[in-house]
Design an enzyme around this catalytic site. Structure first.
Site, PDB file in Angstrom:
ATOM      1  N   LYS A   1      -5.420 -19.319  -0.201  1.00  0.00           N
ATOM      2  CA  LYS A   1      -5.007 -18.018  -0.727  1.00  0.00           C
ATOM      3  C   LYS A   1      -6.239 -17.335  -1.276  1.00  0.00           C
ATOM      4  O   LYS A   1      -7.216 -17.996  -1.639  1.00  0.00           O
ATOM      5  CB  LYS A   1      -3.968 -18.189  -1.846  1.00  0.00           C
ATOM      6  CG  LYS A   1      -3.135 -16.950  -2.076  1.00  0.00           C
ATOM      7  CD  LYS A   1      -2.069 -16.785  -1.011  1.00  0.00           C
ATOM      8  CE  LYS A   1      -1.412 -15.424  -1.087  1.00  0.00           C
ATOM      9  NZ  LYS A   1      -0.241 -15.319  -0.183  1.00  0.00           N
TER      10      LYS A   1
ATOM     11  N   ASP B   1      -1.031  -9.756   1.810  1.00  0.00           N
ATOM     12  CA  ASP B   1      -0.073 -10.159   0.773  1.00  0.00           C
ATOM     13  C   ASP B   1       0.132  -8.894  -0.061  1.00  0.00           C
ATOM     14  O   ASP B   1      -0.122  -7.780   0.437  1.00  0.00           O
ATOM     15  CB  ASP B   1      -0.630 -11.329  -0.066  1.00  0.00           C
ATOM     16  CG  ASP B   1       0.409 -11.949  -0.999  1.00  0.00           C
ATOM     17  OD1 ASP B   1       1.263 -12.719  -0.528  1.00  0.00           O
ATOM     18  OD2 ASP B   1       0.395 -11.651  -2.218  1.00  0.00           O
TER      19      ASP B   1
HETATM   20  P1  NDP Z   1       3.749  -5.384  -0.903  1.00  0.00           P
HETATM   21  O1  NDP Z   1       2.499  -5.041  -1.601  1.00  0.00           O
HETATM   22  O2  NDP Z   1       4.036  -4.806   0.442  1.00  0.00           O
HETATM   23  O3  NDP Z   1       5.005  -5.030  -1.829  1.00  0.00           O
HETATM   24  C1  NDP Z   1       5.139  -5.602  -3.083  1.00  0.00           C
HETATM   25  C2  NDP Z   1       6.387  -5.031  -3.734  1.00  0.00           C
HETATM   26  O4  NDP Z   1       6.623  -5.749  -4.943  1.00  0.00           O
HETATM   27  C3  NDP Z   1       6.263  -3.584  -4.134  1.00  0.00           C
HETATM   28  O5  NDP Z   1       7.507  -2.960  -4.065  1.00  0.00           O
HETATM   29  C4  NDP Z   1       5.770  -3.681  -5.574  1.00  0.00           C
HETATM   30  O6  NDP Z   1       6.096  -2.551  -6.376  1.00  0.00           O
HETATM   31  C5  NDP Z   1       6.532  -4.880  -6.070  1.00  0.00           C
HETATM   32  N1  NDP Z   1       5.784  -5.533  -7.163  1.00  0.00           N
HETATM   33  C6  NDP Z   1       4.524  -6.030  -7.114  1.00  0.00           C
HETATM   34  N2  NDP Z   1       4.145  -6.514  -8.318  1.00  0.00           N
HETATM   35  C7  NDP Z   1       5.185  -6.318  -9.126  1.00  0.00           C
HETATM   36  C8  NDP Z   1       5.420  -6.607 -10.487  1.00  0.00           C
HETATM   37  N3  NDP Z   1       4.480  -7.188 -11.264  1.00  0.00           N
HETATM   38  N4  NDP Z   1       6.629  -6.274 -10.990  1.00  0.00           N
HETATM   39  C9  NDP Z   1       7.585  -5.706 -10.208  1.00  0.00           C
HETATM   40  N5  NDP Z   1       7.411  -5.398  -8.917  1.00  0.00           N
HETATM   41  C10 NDP Z   1       6.239  -5.691  -8.384  1.00  0.00           C
HETATM   42  O7  NDP Z   1       3.786  -6.985  -0.844  1.00  0.00           O
HETATM   43  P2  NDP Z   1       4.612  -7.941   0.122  1.00  0.00           P
HETATM   44  O8  NDP Z   1       5.943  -7.354   0.415  1.00  0.00           O
HETATM   45  O9  NDP Z   1       3.719  -8.323   1.235  1.00  0.00           O
HETATM   46  O10 NDP Z   1       4.779  -9.227  -0.795  1.00  0.00           O
HETATM   47  C11 NDP Z   1       5.874  -9.390  -1.689  1.00  0.00           C
HETATM   48  C12 NDP Z   1       6.019 -10.859  -2.051  1.00  0.00           C
HETATM   49  O11 NDP Z   1       6.238 -11.618  -0.850  1.00  0.00           O
HETATM   50  C13 NDP Z   1       4.806 -11.500  -2.722  1.00  0.00           C
HETATM   51  O12 NDP Z   1       5.256 -12.483  -3.617  1.00  0.00           O
HETATM   52  C14 NDP Z   1       4.088 -12.172  -1.559  1.00  0.00           C
HETATM   53  O13 NDP Z   1       3.278 -13.234  -1.993  1.00  0.00           O
HETATM   54  C15 NDP Z   1       5.277 -12.658  -0.761  1.00  0.00           C
HETATM   55  N6  NDP Z   1       5.009 -12.962   0.648  1.00  0.00           N
HETATM   56  C16 NDP Z   1       4.529 -11.993   1.488  1.00  0.00           C
HETATM   57  C17 NDP Z   1       4.318 -12.286   2.817  1.00  0.00           C
HETATM   58  C18 NDP Z   1       3.907 -11.233   3.790  1.00  0.00           C
HETATM   59  O14 NDP Z   1       3.892 -11.528   5.001  1.00  0.00           O
HETATM   60  N7  NDP Z   1       3.588 -10.032   3.380  1.00  0.00           N
HETATM   61  C19 NDP Z   1       4.514 -13.654   3.347  1.00  0.00           C
HETATM   62  C20 NDP Z   1       5.097 -14.570   2.400  1.00  0.00           C
HETATM   63  C21 NDP Z   1       5.285 -14.220   1.099  1.00  0.00           C
HETATM   64  P3  NDP Z   1       4.920  -1.580  -6.901  1.00  0.00           P
HETATM   65  O15 NDP Z   1       4.601  -0.698  -5.733  1.00  0.00           O
HETATM   66  O16 NDP Z   1       5.534  -0.869  -8.042  1.00  0.00           O
HETATM   67  O17 NDP Z   1       3.781  -2.473  -7.309  1.00  0.00           O
END
Ligand code: NDP
Length: 451
Positions: free
Chosen positions: A126, A166
């Protein structure tokens, strides 16, 4: 707890003070391995657990860049190369102000198990940076990514370490990172990064893979429990990023009604069902806030997040709750509300989104629980499929990749189910996932000697 497990856990806590997320992840995994450890007496003399909790390599570096006002900014970059036991290091990059060593290590540790469950030859890693892409211009993001890659490039390669996206790292960031890598290396090593755009070596269905995969896993879990289906079920999804949007899309395709999505400011509750095209426009094109949804759906409700321990999205009655935003976003308080409202299943799209006490509470109340390292493994699995297409210099169709993803997620569910049954914790898919993954890792460890 088993004496060996307890002593490794104590040593890990002592060695890694001030790393609560890392300790949380290690504790969750180690405690569930008790029956496997008890059944194998060579794990302790060969220090299996001590070796698995210690990353092979940790890299931190300075990332200086110049903002649009001409001011110099300095961020801290990370790459945790956790395990290369079953393949090149593999895991995403996160750009978010909360990034620190503890978060990098918990994510890297989880990734080893997730990648082992996928059945594909990929190790665990990571990386990321405490940089916040929110509110930055495209040029600022590009300069930052170029500086980040100017250091990272020396540590990665298609057979060494293959980063992906991510939180905060999507197609735009991967493009800038790849451009700089190619420029420095003076060669086209397509397989060095995954999550690339289709125009230069990306895989069809990679963007959709984590969200779709989560729903495929949920489908299998529901089927295994009284032959239930997603059709007609109410679903709430936290987050509105990559994982959340495509979980919503696939859930809707299966006839479920997604009524709420969120971001870090608050959540939208639309009893008529989320208008996904509008949500994609706001999030993928405009990079706006979920609140903007109200401009076209005046009858939807917006609920602001005041207290993260009591996030409004988990107060909404639902059959299926899918935390798809970030770690520890579903607290015990929220779990209690979900149970009081009759929730049937919780599926983790984000990494470690449910607090340990909340998981325990949900399971005690017979809520079906799909753990992240299994349920969100579709993203990294499709990344591995992207790597193979790059090696072959070939493209699969969307349908081919999606069918492979579906098979992989179905197999992952079966591995979790069988491992849980074999080790006397039937129905506990979280324990099943840890045990099934550990058995793959342990076999490779035994074969490769003390390394
Ligand atoms: P994105 O950046 O596309 O989206 C993240 C989302 O989560 C946004 O809506 C964001 O809102 C919200 N968010 C982030 N931080 C916080 C916080 N501290 N409190 C509340 N909301 C928050 O990321 P992903 O969709 O790619 O990733 C989301 C999760 O999935 C993570 O945990 C990641 O590790 C996991 N994941 C992702 C994969 C992938 O292929 N992308 C694969 C496996 C796991 P805001 O815009 O307000 O920050």
């Amino acid at each position: 707890m088993n004496r060996y497990l307890e002593s490794v856990l104590e040593k890990t806590k002592a060695k890694n003070p001030n790393e609560p997320e890392f300790i949380q992840a290690v504790t969750e995994v180690l405690t569930s391995l008790e029956p496997v450890i008890a059944a194998h007496d060579d794990y302790e003399p060969l220090a299996f657990l001590e070796r698995i909790v210690e990353p092979e390599r940790m890299i931190t570096f300075r990332v200086p860049w110049v903002d649009d006002k001409g001011q110099v900014q300095v961020n801290r970059g990370y790459r945790v190369q956790y395990s290369s036991l079953i393949g090149p290091y593999k895991g995403g990059l996160r750009f978010h102000p909360s990034v620190n060593q503890s978060i990098m290590k918990f994510l890297g540790f989880e990734q080893i198990f997730k990648n082992a469950l996928s059945g594909l030859p990929i190790g665990g890693a990571k990386g990321g940076c405490d940089f916040d892409p929110k509110g930055k211009s495209d040029n600022e993001v590009m300069r930052f990514c170029q500086s980040f890659m100017t250091e990272l490039y020396r540590h990665i390669g298609p057979d060494v370490d293959v980063p992906a996206g991510d939180i905060g790292v999507g197609a735009r960031e991967i493009g800038y990172l790849f451009g700089q890598y190619k420029r420095i290396r003076n060669g086209y090593e397509g397989g060095v990064l995954t999550g690339k755009a289709i125009s230069y070596g990306g895989s069809l269905a990679r963007k959709e893979a984590t969200g779709y995969g989560l729903i495929y896993y949920m489908r299998e879990m529901l089927k295994a429990n009284n032959n239930q289906t997603l059709k007609g079920k109410t679903v709430t999804i936290s987050g509105s990023g990559n994982v959340a949007l495509y979980a919503c899309e696939k859930a809707q395709q299966y006839g479920a009604k997604v009524v709420a999505m969120s971001d870090s400011n608050g959540c939208i509750y639309d009893k008529n069902g989320i208008d996904l095209e509008l949500m994609k426009q706001i999030k993928e094109v405009e990079r706006g806030r979920v609140k903007d949804y109200l401009r076209e759906h005046k009858n939807a409700e917006y609920m602001e997040t005041v207290d993260r321990d009591d996030a409004p999205i988990w107060t909404i009655p639902t059959d299926i709750a899918l935390p798809c935003a970030t770690q520890n976003e579903l607290s015990l308080t929220s779990a209690t509300k979900l149970v009081n409202n009759g929730v049937l299943a919780v599926g983790e799209g984000a990494n470690m989104p449910t607090e340990a006490e909340a998981i325990e509470y949900l399971q005690k109340n017979d809520v079906l629980f799909a753990p992240a390292k299994a349920a969100n493994a579709g993203g990294v699995s499709t990344s591995a499929i992207e790597m193979s297409q790059n090696s072959m210099r070939y493209y699969y169709s969307f349908e081919e990749v999606d069918a492979r993803l579906d098979r992989i997620m179905t197999n992952i569910f079966k591995s979790c189910e069988e491992a849980a049954e074999k080790y006397d914790c039937a129905g506990n898919y979280a324990a099943g996932a840890n045990i099934a993954a550990f058995r793959v890792i342990a076999k490779a460890m035994r074969a490769q000697g003390i390394v």
